[in-house]
Scaffold this active site. Structure first.
Site, PDB file in Angstrom:
ATOM      1  N   GLY A 113       5.085  -4.794   7.241  1.00  0.00           N
ATOM      2  CA  GLY A 113       3.997  -5.672   7.687  1.00  0.00           C
ATOM      3  C   GLY A 113       3.200  -6.201   6.504  1.00  0.00           C
ATOM      4  CG  ASP A 116      -3.149   1.867  19.683  1.00  0.00           C
ATOM      5  OD1 ASP A 116      -2.024   1.294  19.664  1.00  0.00           O
ATOM      6  OD2 ASP A 116      -3.291   3.087  19.822  1.00  0.00           O
ATOM      7  CG  LEU A 117      -0.415  -3.758  17.872  1.00  0.00           C
ATOM      8  CD1 LEU A 117       0.692  -3.692  16.834  1.00  0.00           C
ATOM      9  CD2 LEU A 117      -0.706  -5.206  18.266  1.00  0.00           C
ATOM     10  CE1 TYR A 161      11.741   2.187  15.976  1.00  0.00           C
ATOM     11  CE2 TYR A 161      14.075   2.584  15.605  1.00  0.00           C
ATOM     12  CZ  TYR A 161      12.892   1.977  15.241  1.00  0.00           C
ATOM     13  OH  TYR A 161      12.867   1.134  14.152  1.00  0.00           O
ATOM     14  NE  ARG A 203      -1.931   2.987  14.738  1.00  0.00           N
ATOM     15  CZ  ARG A 203      -0.949   3.863  14.729  1.00  0.00           C
ATOM     16  NH1 ARG A 203      -0.786   4.659  15.754  1.00  0.00           N
ATOM     17  NH2 ARG A 203      -0.122   3.959  13.699  1.00  0.00           N
ATOM     18  NE  ARG A 204      -3.447   3.720   8.982  1.00  0.00           N
ATOM     19  CZ  ARG A 204      -2.600   3.753   7.960  1.00  0.00           C
ATOM     20  NH1 ARG A 204      -2.793   4.574   6.963  1.00  0.00           N
ATOM     21  NH2 ARG A 204      -1.550   2.949   7.930  1.00  0.00           N
ATOM     22  N   GLY A 244       3.885  -1.240   4.388  1.00  0.00           N
ATOM     23  CA  GLY A 244       5.321  -1.346   4.657  1.00  0.00           C
ATOM     24  C   GLY A 244       5.773  -2.786   4.866  1.00  0.00           C
TER      25      GLY A 244
END
Ligand SMILES: NC(=O)c1ccc[n+]([C@@H]2O[C@H](COP(=O)([O-])OP(=O)(O)OC[C@H]3O[C@@H](n4cnc5c(N)ncnc54)[C@H](OP(=O)(O)O)[C@@H]3O)[C@@H](O)[C@H]2O)c1
Length: 268
Positions: free
Chosen positions: A25, A70-71, A160, A44-45, A23
Site C-alpha cells: 500500500g 478499519d475497512l 484468505y 487503521r493506525r 508494504g
C-alpha cells in the site's frame, strides 16, 4: 504529454488507497504520488499514515488526506464518502487484506469473518461507491490487490484464498462491465512479497520474495490492458502451471505443502 501526465489525466486527480501505510500500500501510494495524483490514504493506525502523508507531500508536492479507519467497519461506504467528499476520485486501489493462517477449524470464527469483511465486503463497497461517479464521468480505474493464492483452494489459508478468488472474479466481471464506460478494472495477483504483513506472519522457511515497488510497477503498467495480471516472472510461471498443467487436486495439494512448510511448527 509525459507518461505521468497521461496517467493523471486518465486516473486523477485524486486516488483512494485502502490499506496504504506500509508494504504494498505504501509502495502504491508513492507510485501514484510520483505520477502526480492527490491521495486519500486509508488504514487503521494514524501514525504511519500521517508519516507517509508528510513524506509524499514533501517529495511529490501532491495533496494528501488521511483517514484512520478499519475497512471492516459496517458503515465503510459512508465513512469513505465523508473522507472523499468534494473530491474527484479517479482511481481506487484496494490493497488491505486480513488473513487467518492455520487449520480452518482451529482459527476463531471472528478471524475468518474479518477476512470476509476486509477482503470481500470492503472492495465491493468501495467499487460500488467510488466506481459509480467514475462511470458517470466516463473515466477512471480500480485496482484490487489480489494474490496467486486466489487461483485454487489453499489448505491452511482457506478463507484468505477464497477471499482472493472473490477479488479476482469481481475484477473480471467489473472489467467487462465498466470498460465500455471508460473505467479500467484490474486484479493484480501478487506472489510472496517483502512487506511488514508478510514478515508479521512469521514464515518459518525461505521463499523468493518480490520487492513491493516491483509488484506495484507491474500492476500500474497493466491497468487498462486486461482484467488480471500476475506480478513477477516466477509467479507467472507458477500461475501457468497451476491453472493449465496441474489437475486441480494436485494444485491444492501443492499449495497445502507450500503453506504448511511456511507456517507449520515442527513437531516437538
Ligand atoms: N505480502 C505478500 O506476500 C502478499 C502476497 C500476495 C498478495 N498480497 C496482497 O497484497 C496486499 C497487501 O499486502 P501487504 O503484505 O503489503 O500487507 P501489510 O504489510 O499487512 O499492509 C497492509 C496495509 O493495509 C492496512 N490494513 C490492514 N488491515 C486493515 C483494515 N482492517 N482496515 C484498514 N487498513 C488495514 C495496514 O495498516 P494498518 O495495520 O494500520 O491498518 C497496511 O497499511 C493484500 O491484499 C495481500 O493479500 C500480499
Amino acid at each position: 504529454m509525459t507518461a505521468a501526465g497521461t496517467f493523471r489525466d486518465r486516473y486523477g486527480p485524486w486516488a483512494v488507497v485502502a490499506g496504504a501505510s506500509v508494504g504494498l500500500g505504501e509502495a502504491l501510494a508513492r507510485a501514484l504520488a510520483a505520477r502526480g495524483l492527490h491521495l486519500v490514504l486509508l488504514a487503521r493506525r494514524p501514525e504511519p499514515l500521517e508519516a507517509l502523508a508528510a513524506r509524499l507531500r514533501a517529495d511529490h508536492g501532491v495533496e494528501v488526506r488521511t483517514a484512520a479507519l478499519d475497512l471492516a467497519r459496517p458503515d465503510l461506504g459512508e465513512a469513505v464518502a465523508a473522507a472523499t467528499a468534494g473530491l474527484e476520485v479517479g482511481l481506487l486501489a484496494y490493497n488491505a487484506a486480513a488473513s487467518a493462517i492455520g487449520p480452518f477449524l482451529d482459527r476463531p470464527l471472528a478471524e475468518q469473518l474479518a477476512v470476509l469483511d476486509v477482503n470481500c465486503r470492503g472492495p465491493l463497497v468501495l467499487c460500488h461507491g467510488l466506481g459509480g461517479p467514475m462511470a458517470r464521468r466516463g473515466r477512471g480505474g480500480i485496482l484490487l490487490m489480489a494474490s496467486l493464492a486466489g487461483g485454487q483452494g489453499n489448505p491452511w489459508l482457506a478463507s484468505y484464498a477464497a477471499s482472493k478468488a472473490f477479488e479476482i472474479v469481481l475484477a473480471e466481471g467489473l472489467w467487462s462491465e465498466l470498460r465500455g464506460r471508460g473505467v479500467d478494472v484490474l486484479a493484480c495477483r501478487a506472489g510472496a512479497t517483502r512487506t511488514p504483513g508478510f514478515e508479521a506472519s512469521r514464515p518459518r522457511a525461505e521463499v523468493p520474495l518480490m520487492a513491493p515497488d516491483d509488484v506495484v510497477a507491474e500492476a500500474l503498467a497493466a491497468l487498462g490492458r486486461g482484467p488480471t495480471v500476475v506480478a513477477g516472472r516466477l509467479n507467472r510461471l507458477a500461475a501457468f502451471l497451476f491453472a493449465r498443467l496441474l489437475p486441480r487436486r494436485a494444485a491444492i495439494a501443492v499449495m497445502e505443502r507450500a503453506t504448511r512448510r511456511l507456517y507449520e511448527a515442527p513437531p516437538p
